[in-house]
Design an enzyme around this catalytic site. Structure first.
Site, PDB file in Angstrom:
ATOM      1  N   SER A   1      16.197  32.129 -50.211  1.00 18.50           N
ATOM      2  CA  SER A   1      15.441  30.973 -50.721  1.00 18.50           C
ATOM      3  C   SER A   1      14.064  31.447 -51.168  1.00 18.50           C
ATOM      4  O   SER A   1      13.049  31.185 -50.523  1.00 18.50           O
ATOM      5  CB  SER A   1      15.338  29.898 -49.635  1.00 18.50           C
ATOM      6  OG  SER A   1      16.613  29.415 -49.291  1.00 18.50           O
TER       7      SER A   1
ATOM      8  N   GLY B   1      12.012  30.666 -53.622  1.00 18.59           N
ATOM      9  CA  GLY B   1      10.971  29.684 -53.923  1.00 18.59           C
ATOM     10  C   GLY B   1      10.284  29.164 -52.687  1.00 18.59           C
ATOM     11  O   GLY B   1       9.061  28.937 -52.684  1.00 18.59           O
ATOM     12  N   ASP B   2      11.037  28.968 -51.608  1.00 14.00           N
ATOM     13  CA  ASP B   2      10.439  28.534 -50.350  1.00 14.00           C
ATOM     14  C   ASP B   2       9.472  29.583 -49.812  1.00 14.00           C
ATOM     15  O   ASP B   2       8.368  29.262 -49.354  1.00 14.00           O
ATOM     16  CB  ASP B   2      11.533  28.280 -49.307  1.00 14.00           C
ATOM     17  CG  ASP B   2      12.265  26.968 -49.525  1.00 14.00           C
ATOM     18  OD1 ASP B   2      11.595  25.953 -49.768  1.00 14.00           O
ATOM     19  OD2 ASP B   2      13.496  26.962 -49.437  1.00 14.00           O
ATOM     20  N   SER B   3       9.903  30.835 -49.846  1.00 13.91           N
ATOM     21  CA  SER B   3       9.059  31.897 -49.301  1.00 13.91           C
ATOM     22  C   SER B   3       7.798  32.091 -50.125  1.00 13.91           C
ATOM     23  O   SER B   3       6.711  32.296 -49.582  1.00 13.91           O
ATOM     24  CB  SER B   3       9.853  33.207 -49.218  1.00 13.91           C
ATOM     25  OG  SER B   3      10.951  33.070 -48.331  1.00 13.91           O
TER      26      SER B   3
ATOM     27  N   GLY C   1       5.478  29.303 -49.234  1.00 21.77           N
ATOM     28  CA  GLY C   1       4.903  29.532 -47.916  1.00 21.77           C
ATOM     29  C   GLY C   1       3.794  30.565 -47.957  1.00 21.77           C
ATOM     30  O   GLY C   1       2.763  30.428 -47.282  1.00 21.77           O
TER      31      GLY C   1
END
Length: 401
Positions: free
Chosen positions: A168, A170-172, A175
């Protein structure tokens, strides 16, 4: 006093689930912050059950992203839960949340309310599209953010479907930008005494890493597309099949490094050949150059290729699986394959180390994620907020904890 990292003494309250917000919380915790993770009673973070390996019914995505975090339960939809949350805000530095925009406001916990209790509080908000704009109200996942930002369009091979990375991403990315924003806001607070809102969107974060794609389009109308195993116009920088069938990365697109590559291959004349004499020429003749290097690599074992080129100052390396990464001496020497004692299974579980490495106050992995939701309720609500055992029992009975 033992300092656990540069953010020792900073308290972070994390609300939200899954990857983007918790990843930001993990990064802050790695650097020494005390992170208190809030989960609603009876509705633990789904990340507790994520990860492809399973042992005794447990999964291990949680082990990494929940490390260094104290777990408490709290129902923010109740008046009593809201009051406890504001008590925590008063004693904290940073709040990290990744709800859909408007959720905190719906619970009467928007930034204006938080600031009334603590004017120095920093609210880090991670969402799919950001807190503003015509799509701000929409929920967002990494897969859609990568696609909407144009990042996914550039992955894969020309003419083929745009695949995703098996992570994932985009999530990382969101973050990481959220944690960077939190650090910048902490510094500004040290100057002004005032907190602020950090607004990190998955879509913005995916857009931010796309190098020159926007000016290339703006100035030249170039719509960069997928280029398979190489970058168009950047040569040589590709993967090449060795004699045993495995692939080796060779990157020598800088003029000085290309000359070294030519010498190492026994083809010094290539460095002065008009087709390959500079960066632009090599880009125009990329296919021809890749074939020459590919023919050379095909006659050699991967270890020989890497050793020969590395000795010559040419950038080369293997394409490792996770099994090879875990046994890699370079990663091991830097503490990048780190043990996490996972009390759910009673033994250490390996995970990624702390990045970056600081010379004076390095970050640490002090403990793995909590074995159960609310594991630190007593420590936080009694030790930090001064609540009595009877008060906590009453709050549990009311469904607040």
């Amino acid at each position: 006093m033992t300092v656990s990292g540069p953010l020792d003494g900073i308290r972070v309250i994390e609300v939200g689930t899954l990857i983007s917000g918790p990843f930001a919380g993990r990064l802050l915790g790695d650097m020494g912050a005390e992170v208190v993770k809030i989960e609603p009673p009876g509705a633990p973070d789904p990340l507790r059950t994520w990860g492809q390996a399973e042992l005794d019914g447990h999964h291990f995505f949680w082990t990494v992203h929940a490390r260094n975090k104290k777990a408490v339960t709290l129902n923010l939809r109740t008046d009593a839960g809201r009051a406890l949350f504001l008590d925590l805000v008063e004693r904290s530095d940073i709040i990290v949340e990744n709800f859909r925009p408007g959720t905190l406001e719906k619970w009467n916990l928007g930034y204006d309310v938080l600031r009334e209790r603590n004017r120095g509080i920093i609210l880090v908000r991670v969402s799919g599209y950001g807190q503003t704009g015509p799509e701000a109200h929409k929920a967002g996942y990494a897969s859609v953010a990568e696609a909407a930002s144009g990042l996914r369009h550039m992955n894969g091979f020309p003419g083929g479907p745009p695949p995703r990375l098996a992570l994932s991403l985009g999530d990382s990315l969101a973050g990481m930008f959220a944690a960077q924003g939190a650090l910048a806001a902490l510094y500004r607070r040290s100057v002004t005494g005032e907190g602020q809102v950090v607004d990190a969107a998955l879509t913005d974060s995916c857009l931010a890493v796309q190098e020159s794609t926007i000016p290339d389009y703006d100035v030249g109308g170039v719509v960069r597309g997928p280029s398979g195993t190489r970058l168009e116009g950047i040569a040589p920088s590709n993967i090449y099949r060795s004699a045993d069938g495995s692939w080796v990365v060779i990157a020598a697109n800088q003029d000085t490094v290309f000359r070294r590559l030519c010498q190492a291959m026994g083809r010094p004349e290539l460095a002065t050949d008009d087709r390959f004499a500079n960066h632009v020429a090599r880009g125009r003749n990329q296919d021809e150059l890749d074939k020459i290097i590919g023919d050379w690599a095909a006659d050699r074992q991967p270890a020989e290729i890497i050793e020969t080129l590395s000795a010559a100052g040419v950038i080369a390396g293997p394409i490792n699986t996770v099994a090879e990464v875990v046994s890699d001496p370079q990663f091991a020497s830097r503490g990048m394959i780190a043990d996490h004692y996972d009390e759910r299974i009673g033994r250490n579980v390996k995970g990624p180390g702390v990045v970056p490495v600081l010379s004076q106050t390095p970050g640490t992995i002090r403990f793995a994620g909590s074995a159960r939701p609310g594991q630190h309720n007593d420590e936080i609500y009694r030790g930090l907020l001064g609540k009595s055992a009877d008060e906590l029992d009453a709050l549990r009975a009311e469904g607040v904890l």
